[in-house]
Write an enzyme that holds these catalytic residues in place. Structure first.
Site, PDB file in Angstrom:
ATOM      1  N   GLU A  83      38.367  24.916  33.772  1.00  0.00           N
ATOM      2  CA  GLU A  83      39.785  25.348  33.738  1.00  0.00           C
ATOM      3  C   GLU A  83      40.750  24.538  34.653  1.00  0.00           C
ATOM      4  O   GLU A  83      40.441  23.953  35.608  1.00  0.00           O
ATOM      5  CB  GLU A  83      39.987  27.060  34.258  1.00  0.00           C
ATOM      6  CG  GLU A  83      40.072  28.004  33.310  1.00  0.00           C
ATOM      7  CD  GLU A  83      41.751  28.425  32.918  1.00  0.00           C
ATOM      8  OE1 GLU A  83      42.225  27.250  32.623  1.00  0.00           O
ATOM      9  OE2 GLU A  83      41.791  29.473  33.170  1.00  0.00           O
ATOM     10  N   ASP A  84      41.866  24.238  34.128  1.00  0.00           N
ATOM     11  CA  ASP A  84      42.985  23.307  35.096  1.00  0.00           C
ATOM     12  C   ASP A  84      43.406  24.393  36.025  1.00  0.00           C
ATOM     13  O   ASP A  84      43.443  23.772  37.380  1.00  0.00           O
ATOM     14  CB  ASP A  84      44.133  23.007  34.209  1.00  0.00           C
ATOM     15  CG  ASP A  84      44.959  24.231  33.386  1.00  0.00           C
ATOM     16  OD1 ASP A  84      44.264  25.433  33.457  1.00  0.00           O
ATOM     17  OD2 ASP A  84      45.902  24.098  32.913  1.00  0.00           O
TER      18      ASP A  84
ATOM     19  N   ASP B  13      45.233  31.403  37.361  1.00  0.00           N
ATOM     20  CA  ASP B  13      46.618  31.940  37.658  1.00  0.00           C
ATOM     21  C   ASP B  13      46.447  33.577  37.859  1.00  0.00           C
ATOM     22  O   ASP B  13      45.889  34.186  38.768  1.00  0.00           O
ATOM     23  CB  ASP B  13      47.759  31.625  37.033  1.00  0.00           C
ATOM     24  CG  ASP B  13      49.199  32.025  37.704  1.00  0.00           C
ATOM     25  OD1 ASP B  13      49.253  32.455  38.819  1.00  0.00           O
ATOM     26  OD2 ASP B  13      50.145  31.981  36.877  1.00  0.00           O
TER      27      ASP B  13
ATOM     28  N   LYS C 259      45.120  29.895  42.260  1.00  0.00           N
ATOM     29  CA  LYS C 259      45.979  30.339  43.208  1.00  0.00           C
ATOM     30  C   LYS C 259      45.670  31.363  43.957  1.00  0.00           C
ATOM     31  O   LYS C 259      46.512  31.948  44.758  1.00  0.00           O
ATOM     32  CB  LYS C 259      47.277  30.662  42.037  1.00  0.00           C
ATOM     33  CG  LYS C 259      48.035  29.739  41.833  1.00  0.00           C
ATOM     34  CD  LYS C 259      49.206  29.943  41.030  1.00  0.00           C
ATOM     35  CE  LYS C 259      49.967  28.656  40.275  1.00  0.00           C
ATOM     36  NZ  LYS C 259      51.120  28.879  39.541  1.00  0.00           N
TER      37      LYS C 259
ATOM     38  N   ASP D 189      51.234  21.506  32.318  1.00  0.00           N
ATOM     39  CA  ASP D 189      52.712  21.365  31.691  1.00  0.00           C
ATOM     40  C   ASP D 189      53.847  22.583  32.390  1.00  0.00           C
ATOM     41  O   ASP D 189      53.290  23.405  32.464  1.00  0.00           O
ATOM     42  CB  ASP D 189      52.398  21.518  30.016  1.00  0.00           C
ATOM     43  CG  ASP D 189      52.351  23.066  29.699  1.00  0.00           C
ATOM     44  OD1 ASP D 189      51.380  23.365  30.325  1.00  0.00           O
ATOM     45  OD2 ASP D 189      53.128  23.454  28.882  1.00  0.00           O
TER      46      ASP D 189
HETATM   47  P1  IMP Z   1      46.128  32.651  33.985  1.00  0.00           P
HETATM   48  O1  IMP Z   1      45.538  33.181  32.689  1.00  0.00           O
HETATM   49  O2  IMP Z   1      47.309  33.381  34.257  1.00  0.00           O
HETATM   50  O3  IMP Z   1      44.995  32.658  35.026  1.00  0.00           O
HETATM   51  O4  IMP Z   1      46.577  31.134  33.443  1.00  0.00           O
HETATM   52  C1  IMP Z   1      45.981  30.146  33.187  1.00  0.00           C
HETATM   53  C2  IMP Z   1      46.794  29.374  32.380  1.00  0.00           C
HETATM   54  O5  IMP Z   1      48.270  29.416  32.809  1.00  0.00           O
HETATM   55  C3  IMP Z   1      46.444  27.823  32.851  1.00  0.00           C
HETATM   56  O6  IMP Z   1      45.269  27.477  32.266  1.00  0.00           O
HETATM   57  C4  IMP Z   1      47.779  27.015  32.757  1.00  0.00           C
HETATM   58  O7  IMP Z   1      47.841  26.402  31.573  1.00  0.00           O
HETATM   59  C5  IMP Z   1      48.751  28.226  32.907  1.00  0.00           C
HETATM   60  N1  IMP Z   1      49.361  27.973  34.146  1.00  0.00           N
HETATM   61  C6  IMP Z   1      49.318  28.915  35.126  1.00  0.00           C
HETATM   62  N2  IMP Z   1      49.767  28.525  36.465  1.00  0.00           N
HETATM   63  C7  IMP Z   1      50.295  27.410  36.097  1.00  0.00           C
HETATM   64  C8  IMP Z   1      51.188  26.304  36.817  1.00  0.00           C
HETATM   65  O8  IMP Z   1      51.386  26.790  38.178  1.00  0.00           O
HETATM   66  N3  IMP Z   1      51.708  25.238  36.252  1.00  0.00           N
HETATM   67  C9  IMP Z   1      51.413  24.966  34.889  1.00  0.00           C
HETATM   68  N4  IMP Z   1      50.553  26.094  34.200  1.00  0.00           N
HETATM   69  C10 IMP Z   1      50.059  27.205  34.650  1.00  0.00           C
HETATM   70 MG    MG Z   2      50.418  25.734  30.076  1.00  0.00          MG
END
Ligand code: IMP
Ligand code: MG
Length: 184
Positions: free
Chosen positions: A110-111, A114, A142, A170
């Site tokens: 994963e990048d 969040d 995070k 992005d």
């Molecule tokens: P989650 O499902 O909320 O954990 O988010 C995962 C996805 O949201 C990541 O794989 C990113 O593509 C996007 N994302 C979350 N935070 C950021 C950020 O700070 N910058 C850019 N993309 C984010």
């Molecule tokens: Mg994204």
């Protein structure tokens, strides 16, 4: 090092707040992670590195080149629907890897973690396919998510709770190509 003029050339004149991780910081950390991943997996067992599109594309490309053992690479695409900047709980597979997961070690890359919604939806789905093991590697974390279906075994950086761009990340599809990670 990226000069201010170079940054503006790459962003089309849009300024960024500050560089959080330079290209050199990232390269050094990726190298360490690759070493740990290499040491973790038993010799002679299949390893599949599964990158989560699109955000992980640069990280996966760099990471696999620091792993000194045989492996295969595939990608999976997930999209969460809802408003633009806040992750909704509804995560859908938009690209399903051709590779079989059964009896193989799967390393999901994963990048950034969040809200954790993406991981919480994907891990159970991938587990159903009977991998020998499933581990998570995230470049950025995070530490916002209260509950994660799987904690990341390898984390590049404990990231600030800011919106980050670059190195695959992005904002409305812009900035993925920046060689560093910046706060927007
Ligand atoms: P989650 O499902 O909320 O954990 O988010 C995962 C996805 O949201 C990541 O794989 C990113 O593509 C996007 N994302 C979350 N935070 C950021 C950020 O700070 N910058 C850019 N993309 C984010
Ligand atoms: Mg994204």
């Amino acid at each position: 090092m990226a000069s201010p003029a170079d940054v503006l050339a790459r962003t089309g004149g849009k300024s960024i707040r500050h560089i959080v991780y330079s290209a050199a910081d990232i390269a050094a950390r990726v190298e360490e992670m690759g070493r740990e991943i290499t040491d973790h997996y038993p010799e002679g067992e299949d390893l599949l590195v599964l990158g989560l599109l699109k955000g992980s594309f640069i990280f996966v490309a760099d990471l696999v080149r620091t792993i000194h053992r045989p492996l295969h690479v595939d990608f999976l695409g997930a999209a969460s629907y809802g408003s633009g900047t806040v992750s909704s709980g509804d995560v859908k597979l938009v690209y399903d890897p051709a590779a079989t997961l059964a009896d193989r070690h799967v390393l999901l890359v994963e990048d950034i973690i969040d809200s954790g919604n993406t991981i919480n939806r994907l891990i159970p789905l991938l587990k159903e396919r009977g991998p020998r093991s499933i581990e998570l590697c995230a470049l950025l974390h995070k530490h916002i998510a209260k509950e994660l279906a799987a904690e990341a075994r390898w984390v590049g950086f404990d990231a600030p709770r800011e919106f980050l761009i670059g190195y695959g990340l992005d904002h409305s599809e812009n900035y993925r190509h920046l060689p560093f990670i910046a706060s927007l």
